[in-house]
Design an enzyme around this catalytic site. Structure first.
Site, PDB file in Angstrom:
ATOM      1  N   LYS A 200       0.878  -1.192   0.000  1.00 53.07           N
ATOM      2  CA  LYS A 200       0.000   0.000   0.000  1.00 53.07           C
ATOM      3  C   LYS A 200       0.909   1.234   0.000  1.00 53.07           C
ATOM      4  CE  LYS A 200      -1.944   3.096   1.866  1.00 53.07           C
ATOM      5  NZ  LYS A 200      -1.760   4.489   1.381  1.00 53.07           N
ATOM      6  N   GLU A 275       9.004   2.196  11.263  1.00 49.17           N
ATOM      7  CA  GLU A 275      10.114   3.135  11.036  1.00 49.17           C
ATOM      8  C   GLU A 275       9.471   4.512  11.011  1.00 49.17           C
ATOM      9  OE1 GLU A 275      12.238   5.381   9.830  1.00 49.17           O
ATOM     10  OE2 GLU A 275      13.267   4.444   8.136  1.00 49.17           O
ATOM     11  N   CYS A 309      13.557  10.817   6.751  1.00 50.45           N
ATOM     12  CA  CYS A 309      13.320  10.579   8.178  1.00 50.45           C
ATOM     13  C   CYS A 309      14.564  10.862   9.014  1.00 50.45           C
ATOM     14  CB  CYS A 309      12.803   9.164   8.400  1.00 50.45           C
ATOM     15  SG  CYS A 309      13.856   7.924   7.657  1.00 50.45           S
ATOM     16  N   GLU A 403       9.263  17.056  14.288  1.00 49.97           N
ATOM     17  CA  GLU A 403       9.786  16.671  12.981  1.00 49.97           C
ATOM     18  C   GLU A 403       9.165  17.594  11.937  1.00 49.97           C
ATOM     19  OE1 GLU A 403       8.716  12.838  11.205  1.00 49.97           O
ATOM     20  OE2 GLU A 403      10.803  12.674  10.571  1.00 49.97           O
TER      21      GLU A 403
HETATM   22  P1  ADP Z   1       3.399  11.185   6.280  1.00 49.32           P
HETATM   23  O1  ADP Z   1       3.317  11.961   7.531  1.00 49.32           O
HETATM   24  O2  ADP Z   1       4.769  10.959   5.775  1.00 49.32           O
HETATM   25  O3  ADP Z   1       2.370  11.505   5.252  1.00 49.32           O
HETATM   26  P2  ADP Z   1       1.845   8.977   7.150  1.00 49.32           P
HETATM   27  O4  ADP Z   1       2.249   8.248   8.364  1.00 49.32           O
HETATM   28  O5  ADP Z   1       0.641   9.833   7.178  1.00 49.32           O
HETATM   29  O6  ADP Z   1       3.144   9.733   6.719  1.00 49.32           O
HETATM   30  O7  ADP Z   1       1.702   8.002   5.917  1.00 49.32           O
HETATM   31  C1  ADP Z   1       2.543   6.904   5.675  1.00 49.32           C
HETATM   32  C2  ADP Z   1       1.726   5.781   5.083  1.00 49.32           C
HETATM   33  O8  ADP Z   1       0.733   5.404   6.035  1.00 49.32           O
HETATM   34  C3  ADP Z   1       0.963   6.145   3.814  1.00 49.32           C
HETATM   35  O9  ADP Z   1       0.958   5.043   2.939  1.00 49.32           O
HETATM   36  C4  ADP Z   1      -0.426   6.418   4.323  1.00 49.32           C
HETATM   37  O10 ADP Z   1      -1.431   6.230   3.355  1.00 49.32           O
HETATM   38  C5  ADP Z   1      -0.545   5.392   5.414  1.00 49.32           C
HETATM   39  N1  ADP Z   1      -1.571   5.696   6.428  1.00 49.32           N
HETATM   40  C6  ADP Z   1      -2.034   6.901   6.818  1.00 49.32           C
HETATM   41  N2  ADP Z   1      -3.001   6.778   7.745  1.00 49.32           N
HETATM   42  C7  ADP Z   1      -3.144   5.450   7.974  1.00 49.32           C
HETATM   43  C8  ADP Z   1      -3.975   4.674   8.838  1.00 49.32           C
HETATM   44  N3  ADP Z   1      -4.858   5.222   9.643  1.00 49.32           N
HETATM   45  N4  ADP Z   1      -3.824   3.325   8.791  1.00 49.32           N
HETATM   46  C9  ADP Z   1      -2.923   2.741   7.985  1.00 49.32           C
HETATM   47  N5  ADP Z   1      -2.135   3.424   7.152  1.00 49.32           N
HETATM   48  C10 ADP Z   1      -2.225   4.753   7.134  1.00 49.32           C
END
Ligand code: ADP
Length: 499
Positions: A200, A275, A309, A403
């Site tokens: 995903k 991570e 990161c 961050e």
């Molecule tokens: P960033 O802050 O870098 O956007 P996120 O942690 O929001 O990082 O996103 C990293 C990944 O986690 C993406 O693939 C995003 O679609 C996914 N993601 C965001 N929210 C959720 C959730 N509630 N459950 C699972 N995956 C999620």
């Protein structure tokens, strides 16, 4: 800000063809599937729409997980000889290499980073990941054990051995900062271990994941071994992370979402590698070679516009070299040419989208308001944010605690090394750090004293698949890369027998 925005189109035929065909589909059980709804992906430099992408639902997650579960035990995968599995991983690497320019162009367009960063940093990194773990497929050995069990029937013996077995279906949930490389860091060890996968990618940057899965299918991976669900994190990401058929989630992203994944893992006690975020310090000692430290520290924060990161976003400079370092960093920042990622003249591209650039700008505005001095940068234009150096911000200010994930660095003076170590460790994160010194003892002592998963000496953001990479404290759980990274995808079964 030296911004010259001349939009550039991809030059490779592969990238042109990929962008012409759409909408992009899901990949489940070896088939490309349309969805009822799609969502757009944009070029952050220009705002132009690049593609419409399938928006996966809970039902798609169910289907993909079922396909991955079925593939796990099917003879064409479970029965594949380890050497053949290794050869398949090597073939994936060869295909990425053959299409590296095309993939780098797509990454640059979709994410904003420069072509050079995508091509030479990240595509080469992805190729290396697959080749590294290709070699491991034939080296997954258990142990034979002579247990001290005294109650075997008379005349019999007890012997035991361990088997290393794939953990099962892995949901790989990846971020938008280095999309293809982050996917490779999960797919390569998972496949090496014999797992099956539902990938995903981040909704902001799905293009190279789609192209990668096309190449993996071309390499001859059996149906169901790698499945692709594009879509939103709170929809399909959440569906996967709570799915009872998923044995493990391999995640790179924010600490906030990491916490959600922990909650979601409760149901079937999923294994997790997380991570997460960082706020990595760079400690520059008086005896540092500034001809290395100035460009090295600058690269450590400004590479990929700070959307890394491990970005070295807090610089602590010993008093004697503080001003020279600050001046050097400001000069580096001001000298960088910003532009479209595919413009060969660009040294920095835009951030992933305008809203993110605004978030980054918020930190700069807050620091300014609190009396800090902006030595260089500080401007935004659309999704572009100038590389920015800030002096005089307080240790407990958001600039030094949160961050930012943008090209913004603070510089703070210190007198004694212990004081720098204390400030470096004064954070909830523990991902990485760098130490800049010509002194052997200081290099080792400071490296040992810093609470971080990686400490670099006289460099920053040096990566290779052999090097374990993990976060301490709130930067995550578990380690990726190296032999240890493979452990995430394997379980140990003990077979104990009377013979
Ligand atoms: P960033 O802050 O870098 O956007 P996120 O942690 O929001 O990082 O996103 C990293 C990944 O986690 C993406 O693939 C995003 O679609 C996914 N993601 C965001 N929210 C959720 C959730 N509630 N459950 C699972 N995956 C999620």
């Amino acid at each position: 800000m030296r911004l010259i925005l001349t939009p550039h189109a991809p030059r490779t035929e592969g990238a042109q063809r990929f962008l012409k065909t759409g909408p992009k589909r899901l990949f489940i059980d070896g088939e490309w599937l349309d969805t009822a709804e799609t969502f757009p992906s944009h070029d952050p430099a220009t705002g132009a729409e690049l593609a419409q992408i399938a928006r996966a639902t809970q039902a798609d997650a169910d289907e993909a997980v079922a396909a991955a579960q079925a593939a796990l035990t099917r003879p064409d995968w479970a029965g594949m000889l380890p050497a053949a599995r290794g050869a398949l991983l090597w073939k994936v690497a060869d295909l990425i290499e053959a299409h590296a320019d095309e993939l780098a162009e797509l990454e640059s367009l979709d994410q904003g980073k420069t072509f050079a960063t995508a091509r030479f940093g990240e595509m080469n990194g992805a190729i290396a990941q697959f080749r590294y773990y290709a070699g491991f497929a034939t080296k997954l050995h258990g142990q034979t054990i002579a247990p001290s069990i005294g109650y075997a029937p008379p005349g019999k013996q007890v012997m035991a051995y361990t088997r290393r077995e794939p953990i099962g279906v892995v949901a790989a949930i990846t971020p938008w900062n280095s999309p293809l490389l982050m996917a490779a860091m999960k797919l390569a060890p998972a496949l090496c271990a014999g797992c099956t996968i539902v990938l995903k990618p981040a909704e902001e940057t799905s293009l190279t994941a789609i192209r990668l899965v096309e190449l993996m299918a071309e390499a001859g991976l059996p149906a169901g071994v790698v499945n692709l669900l594009t879509g939103y994190g709170h929809e399909v990401g959440a569906a996967l992370s709570a799915h009872p058929g998923v044995a493990k989630v391999a995640f790179t992203g924010s600490t906030e979402v990491g916490r959600l994944l922990l909650d979601a893992a409760r149901g079937n006690l999923k294994k997790l590698t997380l991570e997460l975020g960082g706020k990595s310090p760079a400690l520059v000692l008086d005896d540092a070679d500034l001809s290395l430290a100035v460009p090295g520290v600058a690269r450590g924060i400004f590479a990929n516009s700070g959307q890394v990161c491990v970005a070295g976003s807090r610089v602590y400079a010993q008093r004697k070299i503080h001003d020279q370092l600050a001046e050097g960093l400001a000069k580096q920042a001001e000298g960088m040419r910003l532009g479209h990622g595919l413009d060969p003249e660009s040294e920095l591209g835009p951030l992933v989208h305008e809203a993110h650039a605004q978030r980054v700008a918020g930190f700069v505005a807050q620091a300014r308001k609190a009396g800090a001095e902006v030595l260089a940068g500080g401007m935004t234009n659309g999704a572009f944010h100038a590389p920015t150096v800030i002096a005089g911000a307080a240790q407990d200010s958001p600039l030094l605690r949160d961050e930012i994930f943008g090209p913004v660095v603070s510089i703070t003076p210190f007198d004694e090394i212990d004081e720098a170590i204390q400030m470096a460790n004064d954070t909830d994160f523990g991902l990485a750090a760098s130490v800049w010194t010509e002194g052997l003892s200081a290099a080792h002592r400071v490296s040992a004293a810093i609470r971080a998963g990686t400490v670099w000496v006289n460099c920053h953001s040096f990566f290779s698949p052999e090097l374990p990479k993990g976060g301490l404290k709130e930067s995550g759980w578990g380690v990726e890369n190296g032999a240890q990274g493979l452990e995430n995808y394997l379980e140990t079964k003990t077979v104990c027998m009377v013979i």
